[in-house]
Enzyme design. Structure first.
Site, PDB file in Angstrom:
ATOM      1  CD  GLU A  41     -19.354  51.345   2.533  1.00  0.00           C
ATOM      2  OE1 GLU A  41     -20.176  51.130   3.452  1.00  0.00           O
ATOM      3  OE2 GLU A  41     -18.632  52.357   2.499  1.00  0.00           O
ATOM      4  CG  ASP A  49     -15.825  68.434   6.292  1.00  0.00           C
ATOM      5  OD1 ASP A  49     -16.676  69.293   5.997  1.00  0.00           O
ATOM      6  OD2 ASP A  49     -15.791  67.307   5.755  1.00  0.00           O
TER       7      ASP A  49
END
Length: 320
Positions: free
Chosen positions: A242, A267
Site C-alpha cells: 500500500e 463480485d
C-alpha cells in the site's frame, strides 16, 4: 528473406518463398545454407531485441494504435533483416562453431573413425540447419499471414490483419481462461470485457500471482478485492503493498476468496454497480484512459501509477 541464392539486404523478411528456399537449402547441408541459416538466426535475434525495446517504450500517444503497431512490427523485421545482412557478429560465430567442429573431426588419425565422425557431424549440422530454418519460418509465419490478409482485403481490412499477429503466450492463455467470465460481467456493467481483463491481469500478474489460501489453493481473487466488515464470504490473509503519502509499505490485509474465477468476475461487477464511489467509472467506461483514471480517483488502488499501468496493459495486449 536472405537465401543462398539471394543475399540482398533488400529481400523482404516476410517473404514465404524465401523461407521455403532456406528450408530446402538446409537439407543440402552446404556452406551456403549454413551461412544463410546463421544470418537468419542473427536477424531473428536482432528482431527480439528490437521487440523488447518497443515494449519498454510507452505507446499510448495520439498516433499509437493497432495499425501503427502492425506496420512498426513489419518495419522492425525488415530492419533486423538488413542489420543481419551486414552482420553484428553472431552469424559469424555460429558459422565458425559449426564449421570448426567438422574440420576437427576430419583430421583424426583413424581413417575409418574419422569418416564416421565427419558423417555424424554433417548429420548434426544438417539437423541444426533444419531446426534454425523451421524456427525462422515459425517466427515470421504470423506476420506473413497478416501481410497476406492486408493485401487481399485492402486498407479497410487493416484491423483484421493486425489481429492476425499472435499475442504473447501468457496473454493468450489468460484470455482463453477468463474471457467468457469477462464477457458476462461486461453485459451487466457496460464495462468493455477487455478493460476488466486488463485490470485482472494487472492485479493478478496475468493469473500467476493470484492470492493463495492457507492450504495452498487458489482464492480465485483476480481483482485484489479486500474483505471489509460487510463481507460474509470466505477470506484469506495476504501481504500487500500500500502507498501512504506516496511511500510503499508492506501490510497484511484480509482479501475475499471465491470458489471460481466466474465468481470473482461476478463480485467485481456487483462492486462496480452497487458502490456509489464507482459511478463515474461506469460513466467513463467507453474510454481506456478515462476508465483507468476513474478507478484511481475513486480509490480502487493506492499505487500512484495504477492508471498508467492499467492503460498500458490494455493498449499493448488487449486492444486487438
Amino acid at each position: 528473406m536472405i537465401t543462398p541464392a539471394d543475399n540482398s539486404n533488400t529481400a523482404l523478411a516476410i517473404d514465404s518463398k524465401g523461407l521455403e528456399s532456406l528450408k530446402q537449402s538446409a537439407r543440402q547441408n552446404s556452406p551456403d545454407s549454413l551461412k544463410a541459416a546463421a544470418t537468419q538466426f542473427e536477424a531473428l535475434f536482432v528482431n527480439m531485441i528490437m521487440k523488447s525495446m518497443r515494449e519498454a517504450t510507452p505507446q499510448d500517444g495520439l498516433f499509437d494504435n493497432q495499425q501503427t503497431k502492425m506496420y512498426t512490427s513489419m518495419l522492425d523485421q525488415q530492419l533486423s533483416q538488413n542489420m543481419a545482412s551486414r552482420g553484428i557478429g553472431l552469424a559469424d560465430v555460429l558459422i565458425r562453431q559449426l564449421s570448426s567442429t567438422q574440420m576437427a573431426t576430419a583430421v583424426t588419425p583413424d581413417g575409418a573413425d574419422a569418416t564416421k565422425a565427419v558423417s555424424d557431424t554433417s548429420d548434426l549440422r544438417a539437423e541444426i540447419l533444419r531446426n534454425m530454418a523451421e524456427r525462422n519460418a515459425l517466427a515470421h509465419q504470423r506476420s506473413s499471414e497478416a501481410h497476406a490478409m492486408q493485401a487481399r482485403g485492402g486498407v479497410n481490412n487493416t484491423t483484421t490483419a493486425a489481429s492476425a499477429v499472435s499475442k504473447p503466450a501468457h496473454v493468450q492463455a489468460f484470455q482463453d481462461k477468463v474471457a467468457a467470465h469477462a464477457e458476462e460481467a461486461s453485459r451487466t456493467t457496460g464495462i468493455p470485457a477487455k478493460f476488466m481483463l486488463g485490470q485482472a491481469a494487472l492485479e493478478s500478474g496475468w493469473g500467476k500471482r493470484v492470492i493463495r489460501t492457507a492450504d495452498g489453493g487458489s482464492s480465485h481473487n483476480l481483482f485484489g478485492i479486500k474483505a471489509g466488515a460487510n463481507w460474509k464470504g470466505k477470506t484469506v490473509d495476504a501481504v500487500t503493498t500500500e502507498y501512504v503519502d506516496g511511500v510503499a509499505q508492506k501490510r497484511v490485509e484480509k482479501f475475499r476468496a471465491y470458489d471460481s474465477y466466474a465468481d470473482s468476475f461476478r463480485d467485481y461487477a456487483q462492486l462496480m454497480r452497487n458502490n456509489p464511489r464507482y459511478e463515474k467509472v461506469l460513466a467513463n467506461a467507453s474510454d481506456v484512459k478515462g476508465f483507468a483514471q476513474g478507478l484511481q480517483r475513486a480509490g480502487y488502488a493506492t499505487d500512484p501509477n495504477y492508471a498508467t499501468k492499467l492503460t498500458n496493459i490494455i493498449n499493448r495486449n488487449l486492444s486487438a
